[in-house]
Design a protein around this motif. Structure first.
Motif, mmCIF file in Angstrom:
data_model
loop_
_atom_site.group_PDB
_atom_site.id
_atom_site.type_symbol
_atom_site.label_atom_id
_atom_site.label_comp_id
_atom_site.label_asym_id
_atom_site.label_seq_id
_atom_site.Cartn_x
_atom_site.Cartn_y
_atom_site.Cartn_z
ATOM 1 N N TYR A 142 0.851 -1.192 0.000
ATOM 2 C CA TYR A 142 0.000 0.000 0.000
ATOM 3 C C TYR A 142 0.886 1.241 0.000
ATOM 4 N N ILE A 143 0.448 2.249 -0.756
ATOM 5 C CA ILE A 143 1.142 3.533 -0.774
ATOM 6 C C ILE A 143 0.305 4.547 -0.006
ATOM 7 N N LEU A 144 0.906 5.154 1.017
ATOM 8 C CA LEU A 144 0.297 6.285 1.712
ATOM 9 C C LEU A 144 0.879 7.562 1.127
ATOM 10 N N GLU A 145 0.017 8.549 0.918
ATOM 11 C CA GLU A 145 0.481 9.747 0.228
ATOM 12 C C GLU A 145 -0.234 10.983 0.762
ATOM 13 N N MET A 146 0.521 12.071 0.904
ATOM 14 C CA MET A 146 -0.105 13.364 1.195
ATOM 15 C C MET A 146 0.474 14.411 0.246
ATOM 16 N N GLY A 147 -0.412 15.269 -0.223
ATOM 17 C CA GLY A 147 -0.021 16.240 -1.226
ATOM 18 C C GLY A 147 0.122 17.638 -0.686
ATOM 19 N N GLY A 148 0.118 18.611 -1.611
ATOM 20 C CA GLY A 148 0.342 20.004 -1.266
ATOM 21 C C GLY A 148 -0.590 20.508 -0.190
ATOM 22 N N GLY A 149 -0.088 21.396 0.653
ATOM 23 C CA GLY A 149 -0.842 21.917 1.780
ATOM 24 C C GLY A 149 -0.490 21.233 3.082
ATOM 25 N N ASN A 150 0.129 20.067 2.972
ATOM 26 C CA ASN A 150 0.495 19.310 4.174
ATOM 27 C C ASN A 150 1.988 19.443 4.498
ATOM 28 N N ASP A 151 2.531 20.606 4.242
ATOM 29 C CA ASP A 151 3.969 20.821 4.414
ATOM 30 C C ASP A 151 4.475 20.431 5.804
ATOM 31 N N HIS A 152 3.645 20.627 6.825
ATOM 32 C CA HIS A 152 4.103 20.412 8.207
ATOM 33 C C HIS A 152 3.385 19.238 8.878
ATOM 34 N N SER A 153 2.676 18.440 8.089
ATOM 35 C CA SER A 153 1.876 17.362 8.663
ATOM 36 C C SER A 153 2.664 16.061 8.750
ATOM 37 N N ARG A 154 2.099 15.099 9.525
ATOM 38 C CA ARG A 154 2.788 13.826 9.744
ATOM 39 C C ARG A 154 1.760 12.711 9.831
ATOM 40 N N VAL A 155 2.171 11.505 9.427
ATOM 41 C CA VAL A 155 1.299 10.331 9.489
ATOM 42 C C VAL A 155 2.067 9.180 10.111
ATOM 43 N N GLY B 240 6.084 12.648 6.563
ATOM 44 C CA GLY B 240 6.480 13.825 7.327
ATOM 45 C C GLY B 240 7.977 13.966 7.434
ATOM 46 N N ASN B 241 8.702 13.036 6.819
ATOM 47 C CA ASN B 241 10.169 13.099 6.856
ATOM 48 C C ASN B 241 10.769 13.733 5.599
ATOM 49 N N HIS B 242 10.070 13.589 4.468
ATOM 50 C CA HIS B 242 10.657 14.009 3.195
ATOM 51 C C HIS B 242 9.649 14.753 2.322
ATOM 52 N N PHE B 243 8.865 15.618 2.925
ATOM 53 C CA PHE B 243 7.857 16.351 2.161
ATOM 54 C C PHE B 243 8.531 17.368 1.238
ATOM 55 N N ILE B 244 8.081 17.389 -0.030
ATOM 56 C CA ILE B 244 8.580 18.353 -1.007
ATOM 57 C C ILE B 244 7.406 19.199 -1.479
ATOM 58 N N ARG B 245 7.512 20.494 -1.323
ATOM 59 C CA ARG B 245 6.418 21.391 -1.715
ATOM 60 C C ARG B 245 6.115 21.206 -3.199
ATOM 61 N N GLU B 246 4.853 21.182 -3.519
ATOM 62 C CA GLU B 246 4.307 20.989 -4.863
ATOM 63 C C GLU B 246 4.424 19.544 -5.343
ATOM 64 N N GLU B 247 5.107 18.696 -4.596
ATOM 65 C CA GLU B 247 5.178 17.279 -4.951
ATOM 66 C C GLU B 247 4.562 16.406 -3.866
ATOM 67 N N GLY B 248 4.689 16.832 -2.618
ATOM 68 C CA GLY B 248 4.152 16.051 -1.524
ATOM 69 C C GLY B 248 5.112 14.972 -1.061
ATOM 70 N N GLU B 249 4.547 13.887 -0.564
ATOM 71 C CA GLU B 249 5.359 12.794 -0.025
ATOM 72 C C GLU B 249 4.553 11.503 -0.077
ATOM 73 N N MET B 250 5.230 10.388 -0.288
ATOM 74 C CA MET B 250 4.547 9.098 -0.317
ATOM 75 C C MET B 250 5.462 8.017 0.253
ATOM 76 N N TYR B 251 4.862 6.932 0.682
ATOM 77 C CA TYR B 251 5.627 5.868 1.335
ATOM 78 C C TYR B 251 4.929 4.535 1.089
ATOM 79 N N LEU B 252 5.724 3.518 0.758
ATOM 80 C CA LEU B 252 5.215 2.187 0.463
ATOM 81 C C LEU B 252 5.344 1.286 1.691
ATOM 82 N N LEU B 253 4.266 0.560 1.992
ATOM 83 C CA LEU B 253 4.256 -0.349 3.146
ATOM 84 C C LEU B 253 3.655 -1.691 2.758
#
Length: 525
Positions: free
Chosen positions: A444-457, A466-479
């Motif tokens: 499963y891929i968890l993903e958060m997009g723009g606007g969540n610059d300071h958020s964490r999951v 919440g470790n590698h957020f990139i503005r305008e790209e967001g962040e995603m992680y595979l589990l």
């Protein structure tokens, strides 16, 4: 009330479709009007005549700039479909915007057909056989003139022609392949002089063992493919194409000798800039390829899906799994989505490699080989339908310590919950806690997009976003997840004046991304 398409009367549906079509055409016409056309001329000492040129500049062309512009040379006037298609290709992002279109007109002084004269490689009748002189004119006079006056580039240029113009394109490619980066020949008249160019092509290609060009040839399906000589040239290229030549021959169905140019110009330019495309539309300048997921945990020797979008990905997107930069000899992705297996922690690099290295793009992702996250049994007294939220307000600049803070709002984040309505004029933190239920084991891929610059999951109290957020790209992680329940926590932090928060997304393999539905979320409060 939501209406389904089937609920609309057919008459209304036709009206909507017509309105959309008109809007599209008006929009395209507006884009075409962004172009600036200029008439120029050049006296050729080689041809001993004045040659008229029609030149179209891209939007925001600046003659005072030191920027270099790639040039598309057309062996005909460029009025009509060529200018329109060229503008559409630029606007959509299939070709770069820093490109000038040069049309070489072919007048008929004293009744002389200059296409016959200039585009044919041998003299078979009066006023034919001038291709060698015309190629010399282009190389020694026209290209230097355009480069000097309009900041043309020596690299990346394209030569396009149809019919006899296509014959000349093949002649130019065989005799001076380095003159242009890309050659586009549409329904070329390769029958000329008993298929002379096809007969000499093998020897010409043997003398160029390594090239760095694209060659696009289009003909018409059926007898025309044979009679025009395209089939024979296709056969030669299959046997003799030099290393590094990116080429194709295609046969169009249900086209005429003239209409093939409409398709061929469009397809040929897209092919010529293979690997370039990564469109965001509207003359966008930021062109990237993006790997998905960007990282996470994978199981040893259990394949996972890696996505990296680009047109013709299996032709231009090359990848490595050992952290080295991909080359043309590296494997290509199997379309937009590729199954990859790892045996150790790895950095995967994907690179889009075309014949124009200036437009090569790459992205990377890092994965750790680990174990499936262990699920827990269904907790007691949990209720389906959303996480439990607590909201805090303050003047923080970064994520605060909330131990001494009191929530201003709390409750269940159900299907009607909107985190952005908690506070519109203040900084706030919203903590959502509970469980997520996984119905089917897998990646499963968890993903958060723009606007969540300071958020964490967090999943199982492990921070996954919440470790590698990139503005305008967001962040995603595979589990890799099991069937069952997982402790799940979202920590939203919103600063006044910044973009609104967006939901956390979840993607199961083989399915589309979706904002995590409340049906998957549980609370024990």
């Amino acid at each position: 009330m939501n209406y389904q398409k089937a609920d609309l009367p057919m008459k209304n549906l036709r009206v909507l479709m017509l309105a959309f079509s008109l809007h599209f055409l008006v929009n395209i016409q507006a884009k075409a009007q962004d172009q600036v056309t200029q008439v120029d001329s050049l006296y050729s000492q080689i041809l001993q005549e004045q040659r008229l040129l029609h030149i179209v500049f891209p939007k925001n062309y600046n003659p005072a700039s030191t920027d270099k512009y790639e040039i598309l040379y057309c062996l005909d006037d460029i009025t009509g479909f060529i200018t329109l298609e060229w503008g559409m290709l630029q606007w959509e992002g299939f070709i770069p915007k820093n490109m000038i279109l040069v049309g070489i007109t072919n007048p008929k002084p004293n009744g002389v057909n200059m296409r016959d004269r200039d585009f044919t490689p041998t003299k078979t009748r009066e006023n034919t056989g001038g291709a060698t002189s015309f190629l010399s004119f282009i190389k020694k006079e026209l290209i230097p003139y355009i480069n000097k006056k309009y900041n043309g580039s020596n690299d990346g240029n394209v030569l396009y022609g149809g019919s006899l113009g296509g014959l000349f394109v093949i002649h130019a490619f065989l005799n001076d392949p380095d003159l242009f980066t890309s050659y586009i020949a549409i329904d070329p008249s390769l029958w000329w002089n008993d298929f002379l160019l096809t007969q000499t092509a093998a020897g010409k290609l043997d003398s160029n063992k390594v090239l760095r060009n694209t060659l696009y040839i289009a003909g018409r399906e059926g007898n025309a493919y044979q009679e025009m000589g395209v089939a024979a040239m296709d056969s030669v290229l299959r046997r003799k194409a030099p290393k590094g030549l990116d080429w194709t021959c295609v046969a169009y169905r249900n086209e005429t000798h003239y209409s093939a140019n409409f398709k061929g110009f469009w397809d040929g330019l897209k092919f010529s800039y293979g690997g370039f495309y990564a469109s965001t539309g509207g003359y966008a300048t930021s062109r990237k390829i993006t790997i998905k997921p960007k990282g996470g945990i994978v199981l040893k020797n259990v394949p996972f899906s890696l996505t990296c979008f680009n047109l013709m990905a299996n032709r231009y997107l090359h990848f490595t799994t050992n952290g080295t930069e991909p080359t043309l000899s590296s494997p290509t992705l199997d379309g937009d989505e590729t199954r990859i297996s790892l045996v150790r922690d790895s950095k995967i690099i994907v690179k889009s490699i075309g014949v124009r290295s200036a437009y090569d793009k790459q992205d990377s992702a890092s994965f750790v080989v680990g174990d499936t996250l262990k699920a827990i049994a269904e907790p007691k007294k949990v209720k389906q339908g959303g996480l439990y939220y607590t909201c805090y307000q303050g003047t923080w600049d970064s994520f605060p310590d909330l131990k001494k803070s009191k929530p201003v709002k709390q409750g269940i984040a159900d299907k009607d919950f909107d985190v952005n309505k908690l506070a519109t004029d203040k900084n706030f933190v919203c903590i959502l806690t509970g469980y997520i239920k996984i119905e089917q084991a897998g990646y499963y891929i968890l993903e958060m997009g723009g606007g969540n610059d300071h958020s964490r999951v967090y999943v199982n109290n492990q921070k996954v976003l919440g470790n590698h957020f990139i503005r305008e790209e967001g962040e995603m992680y595979l589990l890799p997840l099991q069937v069952g329940f997982y402790p799940f926590r979202i920590e939203y932090f919103h600063k006044r004046g910044e973009a609104g928060l967006v939901p956390i997304y979840l993607k199961a393999e083989g399915k589309e991304d979706l904002a995590i539905p409340v049906e998957m979320l549980y609370s024990d409060k």
